[in-house]
Enzyme design. Sequence first.
Site, PDB file in Angstrom:
ATOM      1  N   ASP A 284       0.859  -1.185   0.003  1.00 17.77           N
ATOM      2  CA  ASP A 284      -0.031   0.034  -0.005  1.00 17.77           C
ATOM      3  C   ASP A 284       0.784   1.245  -0.015  1.00 17.77           C
ATOM      4  O   ASP A 284       0.226   2.235   0.480  1.00 17.77           O
ATOM      5  CB  ASP A 284      -1.014   0.009   1.253  1.00 17.77           C
ATOM      6  CG  ASP A 284      -1.944  -1.352   1.114  1.00 17.77           C
ATOM      7  OD1 ASP A 284      -2.275  -1.589   0.153  1.00 17.77           O
ATOM      8  OD2 ASP A 284      -1.770  -1.723   2.515  1.00 17.77           O
TER       9      ASP A 284
ATOM     10  N   HIS B 258      -4.352  -2.444  -5.978  1.00 18.88           N
ATOM     11  CA  HIS B 258      -3.808  -1.159  -6.312  1.00 18.88           C
ATOM     12  C   HIS B 258      -4.932  -0.108  -6.347  1.00 18.88           C
ATOM     13  O   HIS B 258      -5.871  -0.640  -7.308  1.00 18.88           O
ATOM     14  CB  HIS B 258      -3.185  -0.989  -7.496  1.00 18.88           C
ATOM     15  CG  HIS B 258      -1.714  -1.766  -7.424  1.00 18.88           C
ATOM     16  ND1 HIS B 258      -0.962  -1.571  -6.702  1.00 18.88           N
ATOM     17  CD2 HIS B 258      -1.231  -2.808  -8.354  1.00 18.88           C
ATOM     18  CE1 HIS B 258       0.181  -2.349  -6.903  1.00 18.88           C
ATOM     19  NE2 HIS B 258       0.129  -2.989  -8.100  1.00 18.88           N
TER      20      HIS B 258
END
Length: 424
Positions: free
Chosen positions: A12, A40
């Site tokens: 992340d 994503h």
Amino acid sequence: MVTAVVGANWGDEGKGKITDVLASEADIVIRFQGGANAGHTIKNHYGKFALHTLPSGVFHQNVVNVIGNGVALSADRVAEELKDIMSRGVPAPKLMISDRAQLVMSYHVLFDTLEEARLAGKSFGSTKSGIAPFYSDKYAKTGIQVAELEDLDTLREKVDGILLKKNIMLKHLYHHEELKTDEIMEELRRYKEEIWPYVGDTSGFLYEALKEGKKVLLEGQLGTMKDPDHGIYPMVTSSSTLAGYGAVGAGLPPYEIKKIIAVTKAYSSAVGAGEFVSEIFGDEAEELRRRGGDGGEYGATTGRPRRVGFYDVVASKYGCRLQGATDVALTVLDVLGYLDEIPVCTAYEIDGNITTEFPTTGALMRAKPVWTTLPGWKCDITGIRRYEELPENCRRYIEFIEEQIGFPVTIVSNGPGRDDVIYR
Ligand code: GDP
């Protein structure tokens, strides 16, 4: 030439955004490991998208998107994501799926879910996408390669053999209903329908493309801390998250990977269980979580609140080193604009000793953060496009991190959008 975009932390870090930015100049974007267990988030002129299986190049018509042999392939997810992006105005992307990738089966998801429940409080915080059971099967040599979909009759015998073992576990360990070959064959037939038009020899394709001088991007998932060898074992993922594995998971020569962009976030966040030395708690954490990322630090796959903390130099230095960073992208810097002072974890104290080397898990569990506090810049830096125009304290923060980790920060990301990027 091959460039890898990989995570130096827990995942992340904003790799999707950096890949999306670089994809405009790439010919090929490849996913080489992991599966639909992480996502994503990408924001561009088509909208905001959470991709779990498709490479981030799907928004660029000039790009061939490759799902490499190293990926845990969830065929339903590929089909869903293609449908989703196309229904939102994105033209049909060029997509190629490796005939050597293996399939995530419904029983992988089932076993993942049952095992998490069995472990209860001691669970790994799995996203229950079937990733650990999938890779266990792959290396136990009972996985199903995409190419095997060609001959479903032969595959049926193999499925019988697989279910024999699975059903013993289901019945005796999990007290769950047994699986039937017919149902699994039905599933495989559906997968074939969904992906067969995209299947091919991707490593052969890449070999030719590289000979022609094409520009290739390798897109990593998660980050160094989640690598099964070099991360916070056992709270890791089941495939290597390192750029070096890109050569294996995509099927290309290691020496072609010339540039390795290690993405590191200007503060820390992690999903799921595991050691996280610079973690913060309470109101301070809640504020960072709420302001973090783009719309708060909540998992792209699960929606779970992410754990947050300040920047961890020890973990990031190690993270960049194991990635073999030639470049560092420091992301989500804009989020820190609200802080008067910004703590940075510059060392760990373990059993009374101060260290800047990232230890193995046992020692990591005893590590306490040593903080250095830097002055904040107290303004919104989104929209700034030149490094010199950043506030002085913001540049000091970047340069401090650069000096501490010992790798060059060449890209700064100061907003979720494609244009929110400063090159140094
Ligand atoms: P990835 O898995 O590494 O691609 O990371 P994620 O997509 O899970 O998380 C990154 C989040 O931060 C996403 O919501 C992005 O839109 C957002 N993001 C990326 N770069 C920036 C940035 O520079 N500033 C802000 N505010 N958000 C960013």
